[in-house]
Enzyme design. Structure first.
Site, PDB file in Angstrom:
ATOM      1  N   ASN A  11       0.930  -1.241   0.016  1.00  0.00           N
ATOM      2  CA  ASN A  11      -0.094   0.001   0.014  1.00  0.00           C
ATOM      3  C   ASN A  11       0.873   1.181   0.119  1.00  0.00           C
ATOM      4  OD1 ASN A  11      -2.427  -1.765   0.342  1.00  0.00           O
ATOM      5  ND2 ASN A  11      -2.042  -1.397   2.592  1.00  0.00           N
ATOM      6  N   ALA A  12       0.480   2.363  -0.342  1.00  0.00           N
ATOM      7  CA  ALA A  12       0.879   3.573  -0.241  1.00  0.00           C
ATOM      8  C   ALA A  12       0.233   4.283   1.091  1.00  0.00           C
ATOM      9  CB  ALA A  12       0.697   4.533  -1.590  1.00  0.00           C
ATOM     10  N   GLY A  39       1.710  -1.266   3.532  1.00  0.00           N
ATOM     11  CA  GLY A  39       1.107  -2.571   3.267  1.00  0.00           C
ATOM     12  C   GLY A  39       1.939  -3.800   3.997  1.00  0.00           C
ATOM     13  N   GLU A 139      -4.235  -9.105   4.418  1.00  0.00           N
ATOM     14  CA  GLU A 139      -4.934  -8.033   3.492  1.00  0.00           C
ATOM     15  C   GLU A 139      -5.039  -8.316   2.064  1.00  0.00           C
ATOM     16  OE1 GLU A 139      -3.482  -3.865   5.843  1.00  0.00           O
ATOM     17  OE2 GLU A 139      -2.263  -4.966   4.232  1.00  0.00           O
ATOM     18  N   GLY A 218       3.394  -5.257  22.068  1.00  0.00           N
ATOM     19  CA  GLY A 218       3.693  -3.798  21.964  1.00  0.00           C
ATOM     20  C   GLY A 218       5.119  -3.458  22.933  1.00  0.00           C
ATOM     21  N   ASP A 248       4.706  -5.344  11.693  1.00  0.00           N
ATOM     22  CA  ASP A 248       5.342  -6.037  10.284  1.00  0.00           C
ATOM     23  C   ASP A 248       6.799  -6.140  10.418  1.00  0.00           C
ATOM     24  OD1 ASP A 248       2.438  -5.606   9.486  1.00  0.00           O
ATOM     25  OD2 ASP A 248       2.923  -3.738   8.730  1.00  0.00           O
ATOM     26  N   GLY A 283       6.826   6.573   9.707  1.00  0.00           N
ATOM     27  CA  GLY A 283       6.569   5.697   8.899  1.00  0.00           C
ATOM     28  C   GLY A 283       6.681   4.101   9.230  1.00  0.00           C
TER      29      GLY A 283
HETATM   30  O1  RIB Z   1       0.708  -2.523   9.696  1.00  0.00           O
HETATM   31  C1  RIB Z   1       0.853  -1.456   8.984  1.00  0.00           C
HETATM   32  C2  RIB Z   1       0.486  -1.356   7.693  1.00  0.00           C
HETATM   33  O2  RIB Z   1      -0.922  -1.705   7.671  1.00  0.00           O
HETATM   34  C3  RIB Z   1       0.493   0.086   7.215  1.00  0.00           C
HETATM   35  O3  RIB Z   1       1.642   0.107   6.319  1.00  0.00           O
HETATM   36  C4  RIB Z   1      -0.790  -0.006   6.054  1.00  0.00           C
HETATM   37  O4  RIB Z   1      -0.502   0.090   4.649  1.00  0.00           O
HETATM   38  C5  RIB Z   1      -1.293  -1.145   6.475  1.00  0.00           C
HETATM   39  O5  RIB Z   1      -1.298  -2.321   5.603  1.00  0.00           O
END
Ligand code: RIB
Length: 301
Positions: A11-12, A39, A139, A218, A248, A283
């Site tokens: 994703n952007a 993403g 996703e 966390g 991620d 970010g």
């Molecule tokens: O887990 C964070 C991500 O979740 C973001 O980068 C966003 O794109 C969503 O996919």
């Protein structure tokens, strides 16, 4: 040579910092818009590559400016994009609000991610001969996740599945997760019932069929469980600016370490350190450190 294959979303991320989350019907003024590469799948691939794993991403991008942007950033992170398909849909986008405590609220418009079907994965599988770990998140279409998990398991490739966003998994898919990585909320959704603390959640997911389970906590680190029992890795004290993509980074780092032959305990220790380092910068992928930085952080104790 590929250590880690990631089948997932890209994703952007359209990010605005806000003083607080808006209420329904309310208009709030925020910061200037910043676009970051994101993403869950792409983030996990970038984290694995930054941690030193030869990493291939299987994903769908739209033929648009955001797709070109993601391509450029992922190439810079050393991710192999040979498994990326260009499709006739807009590249996935995520609308992200970040509050002063570093927490976020995210809405994803899947776009091209919805086109990552079973056929797209099948077409890439012949290139997985030397892969050690397959990473999946949620996703992308459910059928694609289930197919990729089964295909990897049939080839003797270890499956790391991050059930985010959470949805129930069929028993065959759960049975090849090694580990299943979830946060507390996702663990409860998958289990479908209350359990006695984090230990109870982890044991419940093991009993449901997962080979091993990691629950991310966390700032408090992670709890993990396998046939050797339930253990904890404590969190690390860091300054929090933006937690987007920290989970991620944890998943990508875990996959990289397992592919390098680490035991689950060692992989989780490395992943907790790497994800902690990401929350000090803005970010997702933009905040991921290289392996040498994580190793110095670990050595500093
Ligand atoms: O887990 C964070 C991500 O979740 C973001 O980068 C966003 O794109 C969503 O996919």
């Amino acid at each position: 040579m590929t250590d880690v294959v990631v089948v997932g979303s890209a994703n952007a991320d359209l990010v605005v910092e806000v003083p607080r989350r808006p209420a329904g019907g309310e208009t709030l003024l925020g910061s200037d818009l910043v676009v970051h590469p994101g993403g869950k799948g792409a983030n996990q691939a970038a984290a694995s590559a930054r941690a030193g794993g030869a990493t291939r991403l299987v994903a769908c991008f739209g033929d648009d400016g955001n797709g070109a942007f993601l391509r450029e950033r992922l190439e810079a992170a050393d991710v192999d994009l040979g498994g990326v398909w260009m499709v006739d849909r807009p590249t996935g986008t995520a609308i992200i609000l970040v509050t002063p405590d570093g927490e976020n609220s995210i809405v994803v418009s899947p776009g091209a991610n919805g086109a990552l079907d079973v056929a797209a994965v099948e077409a890439d599988e012949s290139g997985w001969a030397d892969a050690r770990v397959l990473v999946l998140s949620m996703e992308i279409p459910a059928a694609t996740v289930d197919h990729a998990a089964a295909a990897a398991a049939a080839r003797g490739i270890r499956v790391v599945l991050n059930a985010a966003p959470a949805r129930p998994l069929p028993p065959e898919t759960l049975a090849v997760c090694d580990p299943l990585i979830v946060n507390e909320h996702e663990a409860r959704t998958l289990l479908g019932r209350e359990a006695d603390g984090f230990e109870g959640l982890a044991q419940g997911l093991l009993d449901a069929g997962a080979r091993s389970v990691v629950i991310t906590l966390g700032a408090d680190g992670a709890l993990f469980a396998d046939a050797g029992g339930i253990r904890r890795e404590p969190g690390r004290l860091v300054r929090v600016v933006d937690t987007t993509g920290a989970g991620d980074a944890f998943v990508g780092a875990t996959a990289c370490e397992l592919a390098r032959g680490a035991a689950l305990d060692e992989a989780v220790r490395f992943a907790v350190a790497m994800s902690a380092l990401t929350v000090g910068a803005r970010g997702a992928q933009s905040s991921y450190p290289d392996r040498s930085v994580v190793e110095r952080f670990l050595a500093a104790g």
